[in-house]
Motif scaffolding. Sequence first.
Motif, PDB file in Angstrom:
ATOM      1  N   ALA A  28      -1.560  -4.952  -5.282  1.00 39.06           N
ATOM      2  CA  ALA A  28      -1.669  -5.226  -3.848  1.00 39.06           C
ATOM      3  C   ALA A  28      -0.909  -4.186  -3.029  1.00 39.06           C
ATOM      4  O   ALA A  28      -1.408  -3.724  -1.990  1.00 39.06           O
ATOM      5  N   ALA A  29       0.281  -3.804  -3.475  1.00 45.08           N
ATOM      6  CA  ALA A  29       1.069  -2.805  -2.746  1.00 45.08           C
ATOM      7  C   ALA A  29       0.361  -1.455  -2.718  1.00 45.08           C
ATOM      8  O   ALA A  29       0.364  -0.756  -1.696  1.00 45.08           O
ATOM      9  N   ALA A  30      -0.263  -1.081  -3.833  1.00 38.83           N
ATOM     10  CA  ALA A  30      -0.997   0.189  -3.873  1.00 38.83           C
ATOM     11  C   ALA A  30      -2.231   0.134  -2.980  1.00 38.83           C
ATOM     12  O   ALA A  30      -2.594   1.114  -2.327  1.00 38.83           O
ATOM     13  N   TYR A  52      -6.497  -0.455   2.274  1.00 38.45           N
ATOM     14  CA  TYR A  52      -7.206  -1.544   2.967  1.00 38.45           C
ATOM     15  C   TYR A  52      -7.146  -1.306   4.471  1.00 38.45           C
ATOM     16  O   TYR A  52      -8.145  -1.412   5.169  1.00 38.45           O
ATOM     17  N   GLU A  53      -5.965  -0.962   4.949  1.00 45.42           N
ATOM     18  CA  GLU A  53      -5.781  -0.725   6.388  1.00 45.42           C
ATOM     19  C   GLU A  53      -6.642   0.437   6.879  1.00 45.42           C
ATOM     20  O   GLU A  53      -7.244   0.357   7.936  1.00 45.42           O
ATOM     21  N   SER A  54      -6.709   1.517   6.099  1.00 45.15           N
ATOM     22  CA  SER A  54      -7.468   2.704   6.518  1.00 45.15           C
ATOM     23  C   SER A  54      -8.931   2.665   6.072  1.00 45.15           C
ATOM     24  O   SER A  54      -9.683   3.575   6.376  1.00 45.15           O
ATOM     25  N   GLN A  55      -9.305   1.605   5.324  1.00 39.65           N
ATOM     26  CA  GLN A  55     -10.671   1.465   4.799  1.00 39.65           C
ATOM     27  C   GLN A  55     -11.072   2.694   3.984  1.00 39.65           C
ATOM     28  O   GLN A  55     -12.164   3.241   4.115  1.00 39.65           O
ATOM     29  N   SER A  56     -10.150   3.117   3.113  1.00 42.61           N
ATOM     30  CA  SER A  56     -10.408   4.258   2.239  1.00 42.61           C
ATOM     31  C   SER A  56     -10.354   3.792   0.784  1.00 42.61           C
ATOM     32  O   SER A  56      -9.652   2.838   0.454  1.00 42.61           O
ATOM     33  N   LEU A  70     -19.030  -6.099   3.577  1.00 40.51           N
ATOM     34  CA  LEU A  70     -17.855  -6.860   3.157  1.00 40.51           C
ATOM     35  C   LEU A  70     -16.925  -5.963   2.350  1.00 40.51           C
ATOM     36  O   LEU A  70     -17.378  -5.047   1.668  1.00 40.51           O
ATOM     37  N   ASP A  71     -15.627  -6.237   2.412  1.00 40.54           N
ATOM     38  CA  ASP A  71     -14.686  -5.491   1.578  1.00 40.54           C
ATOM     39  C   ASP A  71     -14.964  -5.832   0.114  1.00 40.54           C
ATOM     40  O   ASP A  71     -15.304  -6.955  -0.225  1.00 40.54           O
TER      41      ASP A  71
END
Length: 181
Positions: A13-15, A20-24, A171-172
Amino acid sequence: PDHDPSKIQSTIAAALSPHYESQSPLVIRGAYAKSDAYYCWKSLDYLHAAVGSDTPCYVEIGGSYADSDVQKPEISFGEYVQYIHKFEEQYGNDEDTWPLDQSAKRAPPGEIVYLAQNDLPPALHNDFVLPQLCRDGAFAKHHSVGEGKLYSVMLWLGPRGTVSPLHYDPLDNLLIQMAGK
């Protein structure tokens, strides 16, 4: 290395969080290397026995799912396993040398049959632990990796040379690749 499942989940999750924030995209290798799925799903015999011959599945025939002329019939899982065996007899299955070996026999795109976008058969769910960020809203929100909502668990399976091109989904997604390259 530390194999404590809760620490592994937090590390993943940390990695993932900044991506996730930058959608990369992000590639994490080895996170499921100790799961039953990592070992068992490399065997067609195992998958066939677990899923069953008569289980219906959808396949895509042709070069790319994005092509308007790609066929998407429903066949049985047993028929798909037979196809994979015949494909390997004709074209081989040497993941270590293909596509580097220029003499390797390649299948024309029209002969590639890709089991795609099927719900994961229930018998395979116990072979791995679903990532906590996909099933625990509080965990996902704490680590800034979404809402912890699971919409589906899908199975894709294809012979050597099968490619899913880079694309955007509404969707993610979290792809966990158990075998192949």
